[in-house]
Scaffold this motif. Structure first.
Motif, PDB file in Angstrom:
ATOM      1  N   PHE A 161       0.835  -1.199   0.000  1.00 17.50           N
ATOM      2  CA  PHE A 161       0.000   0.000   0.000  1.00 17.50           C
ATOM      3  C   PHE A 161       0.872   1.253   0.000  1.00 17.50           C
ATOM      4  N   HIS A 162       1.885   1.299   0.856  1.00 14.36           N
ATOM      5  CA  HIS A 162       2.767   2.459   0.905  1.00 14.36           C
ATOM      6  C   HIS A 162       3.528   2.637  -0.406  1.00 14.36           C
ATOM      7  N   THR A 163       3.941   1.530  -1.008  1.00 18.18           N
ATOM      8  CA  THR A 163       4.645   1.612  -2.287  1.00 18.18           C
ATOM      9  C   THR A 163       3.726   2.147  -3.372  1.00 18.18           C
ATOM     10  N   GLY A 164       2.488   1.689  -3.367  1.00 14.68           N
ATOM     11  CA  GLY A 164       1.540   2.202  -4.350  1.00 14.68           C
ATOM     12  C   GLY A 164       1.284   3.686  -4.193  1.00 14.68           C
ATOM     13  N   LEU A 165       1.178   4.163  -2.955  1.00 19.77           N
ATOM     14  CA  LEU A 165       0.978   5.591  -2.735  1.00 19.77           C
ATOM     15  C   LEU A 165       2.176   6.405  -3.212  1.00 19.77           C
ATOM     16  N   ALA A 166       3.381   5.850  -3.015  1.00 23.33           N
ATOM     17  CA  ALA A 166       4.575   6.579  -3.445  1.00 23.33           C
ATOM     18  C   ALA A 166       4.686   6.635  -4.962  1.00 23.33           C
ATOM     19  N   LEU A 167       4.186   5.614  -5.650  1.00 24.33           N
ATOM     20  CA  LEU A 167       4.319   5.568  -7.106  1.00 24.33           C
ATOM     21  C   LEU A 167       3.170   6.290  -7.806  1.00 24.33           C
ATOM     22  N   LEU A 168       1.999   6.338  -7.182  1.00 23.00           N
ATOM     23  CA  LEU A 168       0.861   6.998  -7.807  1.00 23.00           C
ATOM     24  C   LEU A 168       0.972   8.510  -7.659  1.00 23.00           C
ATOM     25  N   PRO A 169       0.357   9.250  -8.575  1.00 23.35           N
ATOM     26  CA  PRO A 169       0.365  10.716  -8.442  1.00 23.35           C
ATOM     27  C   PRO A 169      -0.351  11.141  -7.168  1.00 23.35           C
ATOM     28  N   ARG A 170       0.052  12.308  -6.648  1.00 20.06           N
ATOM     29  CA  ARG A 170      -0.582  12.830  -5.438  1.00 20.06           C
ATOM     30  C   ARG A 170      -2.010  13.275  -5.764  1.00 20.06           C
ATOM     31  N   SER A 171      -2.952  12.499  -5.292  1.00 17.07           N
ATOM     32  CA  SER A 171      -4.364  12.770  -5.553  1.00 17.07           C
ATOM     33  C   SER A 171      -5.180  12.098  -4.466  1.00 17.07           C
ATOM     34  N   GLY A 172      -6.394  12.596  -4.263  1.00 12.62           N
ATOM     35  CA  GLY A 172      -7.268  11.959  -3.292  1.00 12.62           C
ATOM     36  C   GLY A 172      -7.645  10.552  -3.676  1.00 12.62           C
ATOM     37  N   ALA A 173      -7.528  10.225  -4.980  1.00 16.46           N
ATOM     38  CA  ALA A 173      -7.879   8.887  -5.447  1.00 16.46           C
ATOM     39  C   ALA A 173      -6.765   7.876  -5.233  1.00 16.46           C
ATOM     40  N   SER A 174      -5.566   8.320  -4.853  1.00 13.91           N
ATOM     41  CA  SER A 174      -4.430   7.403  -4.739  1.00 13.91           C
ATOM     42  C   SER A 174      -4.682   6.317  -3.701  1.00 13.91           C
ATOM     43  N   ALA A 175      -5.188   6.707  -2.524  1.00 13.21           N
ATOM     44  CA  ALA A 175      -5.419   5.725  -1.465  1.00 13.21           C
ATOM     45  C   ALA A 175      -6.495   4.711  -1.844  1.00 13.21           C
ATOM     46  N   PRO A 176      -7.673   5.118  -2.356  1.00 14.49           N
ATOM     47  CA  PRO A 176      -8.647   4.108  -2.779  1.00 14.49           C
ATOM     48  C   PRO A 176      -8.151   3.211  -3.911  1.00 14.49           C
ATOM     49  N   VAL A 177      -7.426   3.772  -4.875  1.00 17.27           N
ATOM     50  CA  VAL A 177      -6.898   2.944  -5.967  1.00 17.27           C
ATOM     51  C   VAL A 177      -5.882   1.939  -5.433  1.00 17.27           C
ATOM     52  N   ALA A 178      -4.999   2.384  -4.524  1.00 17.74           N
ATOM     53  CA  ALA A 178      -4.037   1.454  -3.926  1.00 17.74           C
ATOM     54  C   ALA A 178      -4.761   0.366  -3.128  1.00 17.74           C
ATOM     55  N   GLY A 179      -5.855   0.732  -2.452  1.00 22.42           N
ATOM     56  CA  GLY A 179      -6.623  -0.268  -1.726  1.00 22.42           C
ATOM     57  C   GLY A 179      -7.230  -1.328  -2.637  1.00 22.42           C
ATOM     58  N   VAL A 227     -14.188   4.603   2.689  1.00 23.51           N
ATOM     59  CA  VAL A 227     -13.298   3.537   3.155  1.00 23.51           C
ATOM     60  C   VAL A 227     -14.054   2.222   3.251  1.00 23.51           C
ATOM     61  N   GLN A 228     -15.263   2.256   3.806  1.00 20.10           N
ATOM     62  CA  GLN A 228     -16.053   1.028   3.908  1.00 20.10           C
ATOM     63  C   GLN A 228     -16.426   0.487   2.530  1.00 20.10           C
ATOM     64  N   ALA A 229     -16.792   1.372   1.612  1.00 23.35           N
ATOM     65  CA  ALA A 229     -17.170   0.931   0.270  1.00 23.35           C
ATOM     66  C   ALA A 229     -15.979   0.331  -0.471  1.00 23.35           C
ATOM     67  N   VAL A 230     -14.818   0.983  -0.403  1.00 22.64           N
ATOM     68  CA  VAL A 230     -13.633   0.481  -1.097  1.00 22.64           C
ATOM     69  C   VAL A 230     -13.165  -0.833  -0.477  1.00 22.64           C
ATOM     70  N   THR A 231     -13.171  -0.913   0.853  1.00 24.26           N
ATOM     71  CA  THR A 231     -12.725  -2.142   1.520  1.00 24.26           C
ATOM     72  C   THR A 231     -13.645  -3.305   1.183  1.00 24.26           C
ATOM     73  N   ALA A 232     -14.946  -3.084   1.197  1.00 19.87           N
ATOM     74  CA  ALA A 232     -15.880  -4.149   0.849  1.00 19.87           C
ATOM     75  C   ALA A 232     -15.708  -4.589  -0.598  1.00 19.87           C
ATOM     76  N   THR A 233     -15.518  -3.628  -1.498  1.00 25.20           N
ATOM     77  CA  THR A 233     -15.308  -3.973  -2.908  1.00 25.20           C
ATOM     78  C   THR A 233     -14.022  -4.754  -3.098  1.00 25.20           C
ATOM     79  N   ALA A 234     -12.936  -4.311  -2.453  1.00 26.45           N
ATOM     80  CA  ALA A 234     -11.660  -5.022  -2.566  1.00 26.45           C
ATOM     81  C   ALA A 234     -11.752  -6.428  -1.989  1.00 26.45           C
ATOM     82  N   ALA A 235     -12.564  -6.605  -0.939  1.00 30.19           N
ATOM     83  CA  ALA A 235     -12.696  -7.920  -0.322  1.00 30.19           C
ATOM     84  C   ALA A 235     -13.387  -8.925  -1.238  1.00 30.19           C
ATOM     85  N   THR A 236     -14.234  -8.446  -2.154  1.00 31.03           N
ATOM     86  CA  THR A 236     -14.932  -9.365  -3.061  1.00 31.03           C
ATOM     87  C   THR A 236     -14.110  -9.749  -4.278  1.00 31.03           C
ATOM     88  N   LEU A 237     -12.954  -9.118  -4.482  1.00 29.04           N
ATOM     89  CA  LEU A 237     -12.167  -9.421  -5.681  1.00 29.04           C
ATOM     90  C   LEU A 237     -11.653 -10.850  -5.672  1.00 29.04           C
TER      91      LEU A 237
END
Length: 484
Positions: free
Chosen positions: A88-106, A145-155
């Motif tokens: 997760f930390h590596t993804g945040l460092a590589l992604l552009p600085r944006s509010g979407a970085s954390a959900p995309v990394a999740g 956070v709840q929506a992204v976590t639930a979606t990631a859990a179903t992958l």
């Protein structure tokens, strides 16, 4: 009395929702009630119960079940090691600085970790403990956070080679065999590898659509917090550099058929165990509790499988399977209508049952008669996976959403969670509709000209005789002539 099996199914749903008892207790209790009613009414002959031990032994002899304890151990080791947080930390460092970085990394962590965690519930709990606090620390709203976590859990339901895909592949093989024997069709029986490869394109479509939807939503979100740049720590970079190729290569090798699921699970568990010992996250003091927890979870899964097998036998003794088969075959319309009706039933069941119960109980009853009308078993399997994934996200009873909201308690109202979850549900519905309308999406090898080479021509009798002669040992030397 064949309709009494439907009453048993209703009892399972009501027991799951209102009693709070473990699923294995509900299944076994329902099976016992059915057996008592069947014996007292004379519907079930006592001598037929002798088939149950042989049925369970035959089921437990499946080679694929060897992967169960290994996948459970892998999930426990992943939760103990800092793999998810480092990625997760590596993804945040590589992604552009944006509010979407954390959900995309999740979402990306869900792609990598979900198939190795074993179940939706385990993935939801693991992601709630790892990526959810990281997103909250970066000012992502709790509802998102709840929506992204639930979606990631179903992958893990659609990204191979998860435990759900392995077990569904085995169930589809049995169901397809029953359908072919009943209809007399001459087709290749579907296997787990077909299900793996069939899920590739739909899974990629959903992941890509979810990422694009996240980027679009955050781009048009007013007043979003622009996160500050956080330098990548050396330890996170090292862990990511080691874990990403290993996890990605393991998933790809199993999906493409170069490695069997049991071999991949054994390799992954061994590597994670050695990594835990080397890093100090697994020690002599923690090995015992870790293995004890793995055996408890494995035992629960095997108990659930045995209970489901007992219940399906009761259904067959009552003739409920024939009742459902006749109803499925009597449906008007073509294969699409029959498949749609079966998916509606599965979606309703997924609101109260988890994926394993559906694979063990519902699929053996509904899918064989469906495959008598629908020849494309891989298409049916992928539609089942997508339907389960959608049902696990649907509020208010979606399994992934319930577990995530229970783990991430806070001031997030259900309407706010619904607004955050709606885009991902829309993407899921669009992918499901696309696969339903275009069955070629589940056959990427044939669609893109990557079909396996044709089988070689059969050998002639002379060639077979020559090959056999070459495999036989040379004749022993002639015995020396007897002395005169």
């Amino acid at each position: 009395m064949s309709a009494f099996g439907l009453v048993l199914l209703l009892m399972i749903g009501l027991g799951t929702v209102f009693t709070g008892l473990p699923n294995v207790v509900i299944l076994l209790g329902t099976a016992v009630v059915g057996l008592v009613v069947g014996l007292l009414s004379g519907t079930i002959a006592p001598n037929l119960l002798y088939a149950l031990p042989a049925r369970i032994v035959d089921l437990m002899s499946s080679d694929l079940l060897q992967a169960l304890p290994l996948f459970v151990l892998m999930g426990l080791l992943l939760n103990r090691l800092p793999v998810a947080s480092a990625l997760f930390h590596t993804g945040l460092a590589l992604l552009p600085r944006s509010g979407a970085s954390a959900p995309v990394a999740g979402l990306a962590i869900g792609v990598l970790i979900g198939p190795m965690n074993g179940s939706v519930g385990a993935s939801a709990m693991a992601l709630s403990r790892t990526i959810a606090p990281e997103m909250r620390a970066r000012h992502v709203p709790l509802a998102t956070v709840q929506a992204v976590t639930a979606t990631a859990a179903t992958l893990g339901v659609v990204v191979p080679p998860s435990l759900v895909l392995i077990l569904l592949g085995d169930a589809m093989l049995n169901a397809h065999t029953v359908a072919l024997n009943a209809t007399g069709r001459m087709e290749q029986v579907v296997n787990t590898q077909n299900v793996f490869q069939g899920a590739l394109v739909p899974a990629a479509l959903f992941i890509g659509g979810a990422v694009l939807m996240t980027l679009f939503l955050w781009r048009h979100r007013p007043g979003q917090v622009r996160p500050s740049h956080v330098p990548l720590r050396r330890s996170d970079a090292i862990i990511s550099a080691l874990a990403l190729p290993f996890v990605g290569g393991l998933l790809a090798s199993v999906t493409l058929g170069y490695v069997y699921p049991v071999e991949a699970a054994a390799c992954g568990a061994l590597v994670l165990f050695v990594a835990g010992l080397a890093s100090g996250h697994v020690s002599r003091a923690t090995i015992g509790p870790l293995l004890d927890q793995a055996m408890r979870m494995t035992g629960a899964l095997f108990a659930l499988l045995a209970a489901a097998t007992t219940l399906t036998l009761v259904f067959r003794l009552f003739g409920t399977d024939k009742l459902i088969a006749d109803a499925m075959l009597a449906l008007p319309g073509g294969p699409h209508l029959a498949t749609g009706a079966a998916l509606v039933v599965l979606a309703a069941c997924a609101l109260v049952l988890d994926a394993f119960e559906i694979v063990f109980v519902i699929v053996p009853i509904i899918v064989p008669p469906l495959l008598m009308r629908v020849p494309d078993a891989t298409w049916v399997a992928v539609l089942i996976l997508l339907t389960l994934q959608l049902s696990f996200l649907l509020p208010p009873l979606g399994y992934a959403l319930v577990v995530t909201r229970d783990m991430l308690k806070g001031k997030a109202s259900m309407p706010a969670v619904l607004r955050a979850l709606l885009p991902y549900v829309a993407v899921q519905v669009l992918v499901l509709a696309s696969v339903f309308a275009i069955p070629a999406l589940v056959h990427p090898r044939e669609r893109f000209g990557l079909a396996p080479p044709a089988a070689p021509a059969p050998l002639t009798p002379d060639e077979m005789r020559r090959n056999l002669d070459e495999m036989l040992p040379p004749p022993p030397d002639a015995a020396p002539a007897a002395l005169n």
